[in-house]
Motif scaffolding. Structure first.
Motif, PDB file in Angstrom:
ATOM      1  N   LEU A 417     111.887  64.250   6.923  1.00 13.39           N
ATOM      2  CA  LEU A 417     111.759  64.317   8.380  1.00 13.39           C
ATOM      3  C   LEU A 417     112.856  63.484   9.034  1.00 13.39           C
ATOM      4  O   LEU A 417     113.151  62.374   8.593  1.00 13.39           O
ATOM      5  N   ILE A 418     113.465  64.039  10.082  1.00 15.47           N
ATOM      6  CA  ILE A 418     114.484  63.337  10.856  1.00 15.47           C
ATOM      7  C   ILE A 418     114.024  63.282  12.302  1.00 15.47           C
ATOM      8  O   ILE A 418     113.778  64.320  12.922  1.00 15.47           O
ATOM      9  N   LEU A 419     113.888  62.090  12.851  1.00 15.43           N
ATOM     10  CA  LEU A 419     113.607  61.892  14.273  1.00 15.43           C
ATOM     11  C   LEU A 419     114.859  61.286  14.900  1.00 15.43           C
ATOM     12  O   LEU A 419     115.380  60.289  14.396  1.00 15.43           O
ATOM     13  N   ALA A 420     115.331  61.867  15.982  1.00 17.44           N
ATOM     14  CA  ALA A 420     116.581  61.387  16.581  1.00 17.44           C
ATOM     15  C   ALA A 420     116.472  61.350  18.096  1.00 17.44           C
ATOM     16  O   ALA A 420     115.873  62.233  18.711  1.00 17.44           O
ATOM     17  N   THR A 421     117.042  60.316  18.682  1.00 16.26           N
ATOM     18  CA  THR A 421     117.201  60.260  20.132  1.00 16.26           C
ATOM     19  C   THR A 421     118.662  59.997  20.438  1.00 16.26           C
ATOM     20  O   THR A 421     119.344  59.265  19.722  1.00 16.26           O
ATOM     21  N   VAL A 422     119.150  60.618  21.500  1.00 19.29           N
ATOM     22  CA  VAL A 422     120.476  60.301  22.014  1.00 19.29           C
ATOM     23  C   VAL A 422     120.293  59.934  23.477  1.00 19.29           C
ATOM     24  O   VAL A 422     119.719  60.698  24.253  1.00 19.29           O
ATOM     25  N   ASP A 423     120.710  58.738  23.829  1.00 17.41           N
ATOM     26  CA  ASP A 423     120.571  58.278  25.210  1.00 17.41           C
ATOM     27  C   ASP A 423     121.615  58.933  26.098  1.00 17.41           C
ATOM     28  O   ASP A 423     122.674  59.382  25.629  1.00 17.41           O
ATOM     29  N   GLY A 424     121.337  58.979  27.389  1.00 13.10           N
ATOM     30  CA  GLY A 424     122.258  59.597  28.329  1.00 13.10           C
ATOM     31  C   GLY A 424     122.006  59.113  29.744  1.00 13.10           C
ATOM     32  O   GLY A 424     121.255  58.168  29.977  1.00 13.10           O
ATOM     33  N   ARG A 425     122.677  59.786  30.704  1.00 11.74           N
ATOM     34  CA  ARG A 425     122.586  59.430  32.124  1.00 11.74           C
ATOM     35  C   ARG A 425     122.974  57.973  32.358  1.00 11.74           C
ATOM     36  O   ARG A 425     122.414  57.299  33.223  1.00 11.74           O
ATOM     37  N   ASN A 426     123.914  57.501  31.557  1.00  7.46           N
ATOM     38  CA  ASN A 426     124.399  56.136  31.670  1.00  7.46           C
ATOM     39  C   ASN A 426     125.919  56.178  31.622  1.00  7.46           C
ATOM     40  O   ASN A 426     126.535  55.902  30.592  1.00  7.46           O
ATOM     41  N   PRO A 427     126.564  56.555  32.744  1.00  7.72           N
ATOM     42  CA  PRO A 427     128.018  56.765  32.761  1.00  7.72           C
ATOM     43  C   PRO A 427     128.797  55.587  32.191  1.00  7.72           C
ATOM     44  O   PRO A 427     128.538  54.429  32.509  1.00  7.72           O
ATOM     45  N   GLY A 428     129.742  55.926  31.306  1.00  5.99           N
ATOM     46  CA  GLY A 428     130.580  54.924  30.680  1.00  5.99           C
ATOM     47  C   GLY A 428     129.971  54.310  29.447  1.00  5.99           C
ATOM     48  O   GLY A 428     130.655  53.638  28.680  1.00  5.99           O
ATOM     49  N   VAL A 429     128.652  54.528  29.229  1.00  4.46           N
ATOM     50  CA  VAL A 429     127.960  53.926  28.091  1.00  4.46           C
ATOM     51  C   VAL A 429     127.491  54.995  27.105  1.00  4.46           C
ATOM     52  O   VAL A 429     127.728  54.889  25.906  1.00  4.46           O
ATOM     53  N   THR A 430     126.839  56.034  27.607  1.00  7.04           N
ATOM     54  CA  THR A 430     126.401  57.133  26.744  1.00  7.04           C
ATOM     55  C   THR A 430     126.128  58.362  27.600  1.00  7.04           C
ATOM     56  O   THR A 430     125.521  58.254  28.678  1.00  7.04           O
TER      57      THR A 430
END
Length: 487
Positions: A417-430
């Motif tokens: 099982l692989i659980l993954a999150t990618v953060d966003g809505r953070n300009p310049g950071v992710t």
């Protein structure tokens, strides 16, 4: 009033990194190949063991090189529209003394939906440090009753250098001796944080679950938008054909599902139950279980209360609690009449409940080890990219092309099982990921099957009952359900 003329934004072409036809890796190991998004390179990663067979990776890749523009909103309030609509809006912006550009974007094709051309109207282009200049133009446009917003170019879903900030949990079935569970928290109706559900299930780690219904009365907004089974109990009906994660102990798979629930009174006049633990529509029969967690609606309908042995212990007007150890059938319109005609006190009522795997056309056994979570978008099938955007209700520019925080779940060839999150809505950071990029990321991580869960401000990964990513709302959002790794 004096106004500056803003230089128009040049057209930007849509580019998507090619996706290999099929995943090759079979083990549950972190990939050694280059990061699949942006300018391919070796990501920065940190690894630590969470439990035997469960490893956590923090992954960072890419750099920030993009800035800001102003996006003019269409008459319906959306960012994009048809060419004629965009051209008319551009003329309006020109008449106000600004220099707009009309930019074509392409909503990527999904497995069940074609690519769609759409158009944006934009004004100006500024560096990352010059956001104030873009904000000023938005205010100036407002003086002419033209609605607009400041837009970070990294959110577009077009070419970007990133950066990306991810958290990945990898579970090796050869070493892990625990199990996987879903949770709706203390009740179906109430929204709760992923952290609180983690504590409730005594989890090692977990992520937020599927989409939940925000277009219903506030007291019911924890209702999952699709199937939910917790410990073998069906708590929310499937949207037929939508993707779901099916768990039996440590075994996990992704498939498409439907539910069939039938009410069978003593006189045999069976009828279909349309929903579970949600607001009833017109002329509907809805089932409420003891996990519902609030009163049923006093909507003028009729109800019966049925005990665990199938005996109808009470007939009542709609609106009341679901007593412990019972369920309630709630009818509106013609289905209220059906209840009055076929379900009397001291009689009996049976339920026939089926969850059907649409790939095999077989019923899924509902045992205490069975957990099912729906409300997501299929990303990978048999190692190949297969985004089921239309069937899963997300065939739009906002969901397919724009970048957002994402929560993704995958299953490897070996059953890991692989659980993954990618953060966003953070300009310049992710910057987050588009739906296509989410599929790319899960293939890169080694998934053969993968699904996209709720994202945006809902995206959360918890380890040791603490959030370890950076939710885009600034704090953890309450959600409908969650997926957990348990000891």
């Amino acid at each position: 009033m004096s106004r500056r003329i803003i230089v128009g934004l040049s057209a930007i072409a849509l580019t998507i990194t090619a996706i290999p036809a099929q995943a090759d890796r079979t083990g549950v190991t972190f990939p050694t190949s280059a990061f699949p998004l942006g300018q391919s390179g070796t990501p920065i990663k940190n690894q630590r063991s969470v439990a035997p067979g469960v490893d956590l990776f923090s992954v960072m890749s890419g750099t920030s090189t993009q800035g800001w523009t102003v996006t003019v909103l269409m008459p319906n309030g959306h960012d994009d529209g048809k060419l004629t609509t965009a051209q008319a809006k551009a003329e309006e912006v020109t008449a106000a003394g600004f220099t707009p550009s009309v930019q074509k974007i392409v909503q990527p094709a999904a497995a069940d939906a074609p690519a769609v051309e759409r158009y944006l109207v934009r004004v100006g282009l500024w560096t990352f440090k010059e956001r104030a200049k873009a904000d000023k133009v938005v205010k100036e446009l407002k003086e002419f009753d033209i609605r607009a917003k400041t837009d970070y170019l990294g959110d577009d879903g077009l070419e970007t250098t990133g950066p990306w900030d991810m958290r990945v949990l990898m579970v090796d079935p050869r070493a892990f001796r625990g199990s996987f569970k879903t949770s709706v928290g203390t009740s179906v109706a109430k929204r709760e944080t992923t952290t609180s559900m983690s504590k409730l299930t005594k989890a090692i780690a977990g992520v937020n679950g599927g989409f939940f219904n925000i277009h219903t009365p506030k007291a019911l907004q924890g209702d999952p938008m699709g199937i939910s089974v917790v410990g073998g109990r069906l708590l929310s009906e499937a949207v037929p054909g939508r993707s779901g994660l099916v768990i039996s102990g440590r075994k996990v798979r992704i498939t498409e599902l439907k539910t069939v629930i039938t009410a069978i009174p003593a006189d045999g006049a069976k009828t279909e139950i349309k929903g579970i633990n949600r607001a009833a529509g017109a002329d509907e029969l809805v089932l409420y279980t003891e996990e519902f967690g609030t009163k049923t609606a006093a909507d003028g309908g009729a109800e019966i209360v049925v005990d665990a042995q199938g005996r109808i212990v009470k007939a009542r007007a709609a609106g009341g609690v679901v007593p412990r150890g019972t369920y309630v059938l709630h009818g509106t319109g013609i289905m209220a009449t059906w209840l009055l005609e076929h379900a009397q006190e001291t009689s009996v009522m049976k339920l026939d409940t089926k969850v059907i795997d649409l790939r095999t056309e077989r019923a899924v056994p509902l045992t205490p080890e069975t957990h099912i979570m729906g409300g997501g978008v299929g990303l990978l099938r048999n190692g190949r990219v297969r985004i089921s955007a239309k069937a899963d209700g997300h065939a739009s520019v906002v969901m397919m092309l724009r970048r957002h925080p994402r929560t993704m779940v995958g299953v490897t060839k070996s059953g890991g099982l692989i659980l993954a999150t990618v953060d966003g809505r953070n300009p310049g950071v992710t910057v987050g990921a588009s739906m296509v990029e989410a599929a790319q990321l899960m293939r890169w991580l080694g998934a053969k099957q993968a699904i996209n869960f709720d994202g945006g401000g809902s995206t959360a990964m918890v380890v040791g009952h603490k959030v370890i990513n950076r939710p885009s709302d600034g704090s953890e959002r309450t959600v409908g359900d969650g997926l957990f790794i348990t000891p």
